[in-house]
Design an enzyme around this catalytic site. Structure first.
Site, mmCIF file in Angstrom:
data_model
loop_
_atom_site.group_PDB
_atom_site.id
_atom_site.type_symbol
_atom_site.label_atom_id
_atom_site.label_comp_id
_atom_site.label_asym_id
_atom_site.label_seq_id
_atom_site.Cartn_x
_atom_site.Cartn_y
_atom_site.Cartn_z
ATOM 1 C CG PHE A 150 -1.886 -1.090 1.280
ATOM 2 C CD1 PHE A 150 -3.154 -0.937 0.744
ATOM 3 C CD2 PHE A 150 -1.542 -2.318 1.837
ATOM 4 C CE1 PHE A 150 -4.065 -1.980 0.761
ATOM 5 C CE2 PHE A 150 -2.451 -3.367 1.856
ATOM 6 C CZ PHE A 150 -3.711 -3.201 1.319
ATOM 7 C CE LYS A 151 2.785 6.845 -4.419
ATOM 8 N NZ LYS A 151 2.822 7.138 -5.854
ATOM 9 C CB ILE A 152 -0.182 5.705 2.891
ATOM 10 C CG1 ILE A 152 -0.502 4.242 3.222
ATOM 11 C CG2 ILE A 152 -1.122 6.659 3.597
ATOM 12 C CD1 ILE A 152 -1.861 3.750 2.757
#
Length: 163
Positions: free
Chosen positions: A24-26
């Protein structure tokens, strides 16, 4: 609804139930808080909690549990040591390196967006054009000159790779 708008519990549910969803790229306001919750609630099901937004929140995100970054291609050679030092346990060195490159990260993030990478790569001979498709307008000339001047101080590989 974008992925960044999804509550952490839904991201964790996806990671636990969908085999191919593990990273996950936040990129959102208070990213570190969301990353911290994601890492704690997701445990081993979260294999790649990553920072984003050109690295503008990189150090806080590393402290929150990020194990990498999906920043721009403008200065990966300058960002990589920040991440590696942190993951190796040398947070003081990592923080110093981060603080050293923060002006160029900030300029990219707040003045240029993804166009900064195109401008620096064109200047470095990596690409022939920094043109962006409609509706993205070219960088204002003064902004572009400011970026190139600042980039020259840091000497990223993208500024010289194609020469």
């Amino acid at each position: 609804l974008s992925w960044v708008d999804l509550p952490v519990h839904l991201l964790v549910k996806m990671a636990k139930e969908i085999e191919t969803v593990k990273c996950f790229k936040i990129e959102c306001a208070q990213a570190a808080s969301k990353l911290r919750k994601l890492v704690v609630e997701g445990g081993d099901s979260i294999e790649g909690p990553f920072d984003g937004e050109e690295g503008i929140t990189l150090f806080a995100d590393l402290e929150a549990g990020a194990t990498g970054t999906m920043s721009s291609a403008m200065i990966p050679d300058l960002i990589k040591p920040v991440v590696l030092d942190y993951l190796a346990g040398d947070s003081d060195k990592s923080e110093d390196r981060y603080n050293d490159i923060l002006p160029i990260i900030n300029y990219e993030n707040r003045q240029c967006g993804f166009r900064a990478t195109k401008v620096v790569m064109k200047e470095g001979g990596v690409i022939n054009s920094d043109f962006c498709r409609h509706p993205i307008s070219p960088l204002e000339e003064e902004t572009k000159l400011g970026l190139i001047k600042l980039a020259k101080k840091y000497d990223p590989i993208a500024l010289n790779w194609g020469k």
